[in-house]
Design an enzyme around this catalytic site. Sequence first.
Site, PDB file in Angstrom:
ATOM      1  N   CYS A  35       1.077  37.050   7.776  1.00 23.23           N
ATOM      2  CA  CYS A  35       1.581  36.813   9.131  1.00 23.23           C
ATOM      3  C   CYS A  35       1.873  38.106   9.870  1.00 23.23           C
ATOM      4  CB  CYS A  35       2.836  35.947   9.066  1.00 23.23           C
ATOM      5  SG  CYS A  35       4.171  36.647   8.057  1.00 23.23           S
ATOM      6  N   HIS A  42       8.763  35.245   8.048  1.00 23.15           N
ATOM      7  CA  HIS A  42       7.571  35.023   8.871  1.00 23.15           C
ATOM      8  C   HIS A  42       7.615  35.936  10.092  1.00 23.15           C
ATOM      9  CE1 HIS A  42       4.000  32.953  10.055  1.00 23.15           C
ATOM     10  NE2 HIS A  42       4.524  32.318  11.078  1.00 23.15           N
ATOM     11  N   ASN A  70       2.100  31.775  17.233  1.00 23.99           N
ATOM     12  CA  ASN A  70       2.084  31.711  15.773  1.00 23.99           C
ATOM     13  C   ASN A  70       0.694  32.073  15.256  1.00 23.99           C
ATOM     14  OD1 ASN A  70       3.006  31.251  13.163  1.00 23.99           O
ATOM     15  ND2 ASN A  70       3.890  29.259  13.638  1.00 23.99           N
TER      16      ASN A  70
END
Length: 449
Positions: free
Chosen positions: A74, A369, A391
């Site tokens: 991520c 994250h 995202n």
Amino acid sequence: MAENFTKEITEQEIESFRSEFRANAVAQAMMCAMRKTEINDLLCTPVKMRNQVFQFSNEIKTMKATAQKSTGRCWLFAGMNVMREHLGKQLDIAELELSQSYMAFWDKFERCNYFLEIIIETAHLPLDDRALNYVLKDGGVPDGGQWDMISGLIRKHGLVPKDIMPETAQSSNTRNLNHIISSYLRKNALVLRDMVAEGRGMEEIRARKKEILSSCWSFLASAYSEPPETFDFEYTDKNGAYHRVGNLTPITFRNRYFGGFWDDFVSLINAPTPDKPFDRTYTVKYLGNIAEDPGVLYLNLTMEELKQAVVRQLQDGEIVWFGSDCGKYASRDECFWNDEAFQTTLLTGLDGQMEKGDMLQVCDGRMNHAMCITGVNIGDDGKPNRWKIENSWGSEGLHDGYFVATDSWFDKYVFQAAVHKKYLGEKAALLSMETIVLEPWDPMGSLAD
């Protein structure tokens, strides 16, 4: 006379628990509901979701959401999203991606060397030393990482477009790859430690390290494909015009389109714990990927100060890389984070709410994250009340891969943001202070696990 307390749970206590449960109407209803419904779906209340409208007073139009797939990359995807928006504005490109696989290859390979150097440095320590054991647990090549680690990779190895080094089956699914190379590195950690214990010279030890790295290179190049040395950059702009820039290297591509853009950012953190006074800089021991780099650098600020810097950057048209605890008060289906939308205590009888600092100290909250902030809604009071989040879980879903986070959730579960130094104002002077070194297991290092 002292009461006779016992350690075990008694039959009388169990009977008391049964009676209390049977008399609790809410618990009885929840037992029926939880039998076939996921718990978060039960806890979410529509009334509290009215403050997460997907509209924003300050919004940066960004490209299609990316997909990290079955990996912990991520931080790299969010970093490449920041970089691609910078490139897209320069060249008037509607859609493109920079190669996350290229970055991941160099991150893995550099981490192999970083790990082996730590093993040599700590060879005098027993294997049960807590810091060394922490390093061995990860095996040197976890998927996670930090903004400063992205900066180091760009500085040393440059960048390439995604179509020059696309994804492979292994780059998109790293579990087995990580297991194989970690076991290999741990085995050779023992070899290097034995060489040090036997009094072998450093020249011989590093010759052995070079052999280990050669095997790591071969494995990683097989898994990711060999990183390109030269390439042609081809793209079509928003007007449909085709362009080609030939004979670039990853470094000349970086220099031509990015200059030192990535290097002008600093990681702000909000860690309100007694061991981390505000207005001080911090690093985390053994947190890094490039052996010759100084490591990560954090500036700890109040949440209000961190958000002010983030808003300034958004208002200037630049998205913001950030780290958070994405598992708290989340709905993946409805694409939001909202701590006020879940009636956890009312419906479960369990009150787990804590202040942010307490969460960090007892390991109940942690960065797990990284994403990008691409918009903010400013209320009538001049303060943010919700945030638009890009995202890296693909472009499917209610908002095509984008999420909304309430400001209340942001305050509690966002721990870090990478912003340009010019938005720090007078706080920029704090970056020259002596840096406090945190232990490897500190919560501020958790995103790199």
